[in-house]
Design a protein around this motif. Sequence first.
Motif, short mmCIF file in Angstrom:
data_model
loop_
_atom_site.label_atom_id
_atom_site.label_comp_id
_atom_site.label_asym_id
_atom_site.label_seq_id
_atom_site.Cartn_x
_atom_site.Cartn_y
_atom_site.Cartn_z
N GLY A 55 0.96 -1.32 -0.07
CA GLY A 55 0.20 0.05 -0.03
C GLY A 55 0.73 1.39 -0.10
O GLY A 55 0.42 2.53 -0.30
N GLY A 56 2.13 1.24 0.36
CA GLY A 56 3.09 2.31 0.25
C GLY A 56 2.90 3.38 1.10
O GLY A 56 2.58 4.79 0.69
N GLY A 61 -0.84 8.24 4.93
CA GLY A 61 -0.96 9.30 4.09
C GLY A 61 -2.46 9.90 4.13
O GLY A 61 -2.64 11.11 4.24
N ALA A 62 -3.24 8.92 4.03
CA ALA A 62 -4.79 9.39 4.14
C ALA A 62 -5.22 10.11 5.36
O ALA A 62 -5.52 11.17 5.56
CB ALA A 62 -5.73 8.13 3.75
N LYS A 86 -11.62 5.08 2.67
CA LYS A 86 -10.70 4.60 1.95
C LYS A 86 -9.29 5.26 1.93
O LYS A 86 -9.34 6.38 2.25
CB LYS A 86 -11.08 4.70 0.58
CG LYS A 86 -12.39 3.53 0.33
CD LYS A 86 -12.67 3.71 -1.31
CE LYS A 86 -13.84 2.65 -1.48
NZ LYS A 86 -14.19 2.24 -3.04
N HIS A 87 -8.23 4.58 1.94
CA HIS A 87 -6.98 5.02 1.86
C HIS A 87 -6.45 5.47 0.64
O HIS A 87 -5.72 6.63 0.46
CB HIS A 87 -5.92 3.91 2.17
CG HIS A 87 -6.01 3.19 3.27
ND1 HIS A 87 -6.81 3.77 4.69
CD2 HIS A 87 -5.83 1.96 3.78
CE1 HIS A 87 -6.63 3.04 5.49
NE2 HIS A 87 -6.13 1.58 5.14
N SER A 88 -7.00 5.11 -0.64
CA SER A 88 -6.63 5.66 -1.88
C SER A 88 -7.34 6.94 -2.18
O SER A 88 -8.25 7.34 -1.63
CB SER A 88 -7.14 4.54 -2.94
OG SER A 88 -8.56 4.47 -2.86
N PRO A 342 -12.95 7.84 10.41
CA PRO A 342 -14.01 7.12 10.92
C PRO A 342 -13.25 5.70 10.58
O PRO A 342 -12.84 5.24 9.77
CB PRO A 342 -15.18 6.83 10.09
CG PRO A 342 -15.21 8.29 9.51
CD PRO A 342 -13.81 8.86 9.17
N GLY A 343 -13.29 5.00 11.87
CA GLY A 343 -12.67 3.66 11.89
C GLY A 343 -11.43 3.43 12.44
O GLY A 343 -10.88 2.35 12.56
#
Length: 386
Positions: A55-56, A61-62, A86-88, A342-343
């Motif tokens: 995931g790098g 980063g997010a 989402k991370h992306s 969230p989460g």
Amino acid sequence: MVMGCATPLRSWRSQRLGRIISQRLYSGKGPTVAVLFQDIDPPVINGVRKPRKPGGYQDSGADIAYTLQSKGINITTPDPSPQVSKHSGWCFPDTEEGMIAAVENGATHLWANTILFDSHPLQQSEKLSPYASDLYVVGQPPGLVENCDDKAFLNDKLRSLGNYTLPRSWLVSDSTNVDEFIGSIGRFPVVGKPVRGRGSHGVKLCHGPAELKQHIEALLGESPLIMVEEYLAGEEATITVMPPSPEHPEHWSMVPVTRFNHADGIAPYNGVVAVTANSRVVTDDEMKDPAYGKVMEECQAVAKLIGATAPIRIDVRRFREGSEFALFDINMKPNMTGPGRPGREDQASLTAVAAAAIGWDYGTLLQKILASAQHLSAFRDYRSPF
């Protein structure tokens, strides 16, 4: 490939883009931050490749981008409307194309939440050169990371200076007579680990010769050079050293965070066990032990010596209960996950845990780190002290 941008990209001339960056930096409107994630595989350095994180680092980063935005900091993202769950979509790739896209999209600050090295485009890209005096970077100089990410290199340099407390260690290469080496070790257990590691990957406590030989052979299957280190049996702690900033002109240490609930002597990777479940800040009463102050001073000295321009996190451990601490792992890129999305409530990093002890929430910590950003030209001009 760079994803669709929040504003249309245009093929501006370098000179015009440089002027636009300068206008943004000094217009009084504050920074616009683009967070970078690891899209480039680290190169083989001295025969060793650092393992890439799946995931790098898009997860942290997010977290960084979302939380800065929630604090009122302007951010730019490759996705015009990234999803908070989402991370992306929150971070630009750390490729030359990705960084140019971030700048064209309005970034005045690149947050290098990635693994750097001397051949990285942040250091070498000619397309970024016109912006080197105006563009700011949050992170460590690539040349610093390339040298100091090598645990054996940095430990040997510190040991040669004689001012630092370190465990005994040995290097094992694919040309070493493993049986002879193991026979020379007078005391077990010991720890085997990569010289360029990530988290707890490949780190194992070996209780005897057979277990050590098996682990050495496994590690040498991944890398031609590994470390074997004296096992430190006492309390483990970690210390974040912050870089100089307008608020703090010198490197300074946060309060130590003590670690517990180890898995066979090794602190588990935070992706497996959240650090909030096995870590806490050292209390005021515990801080009366002079061993904490001594190791904090050593950690600050390391950061000053290497010229760290972003937080570093140094893992320390007592030789035995009640003894002094030794520095055993110096991390150029501490994990920087944090609560906000969230989460992600339990995703505080060790650095965030330490920051909370001085009254900084995760967003405030990120703002303090942002204040330490330096011009890209200063990063490129870094010179090693060794």
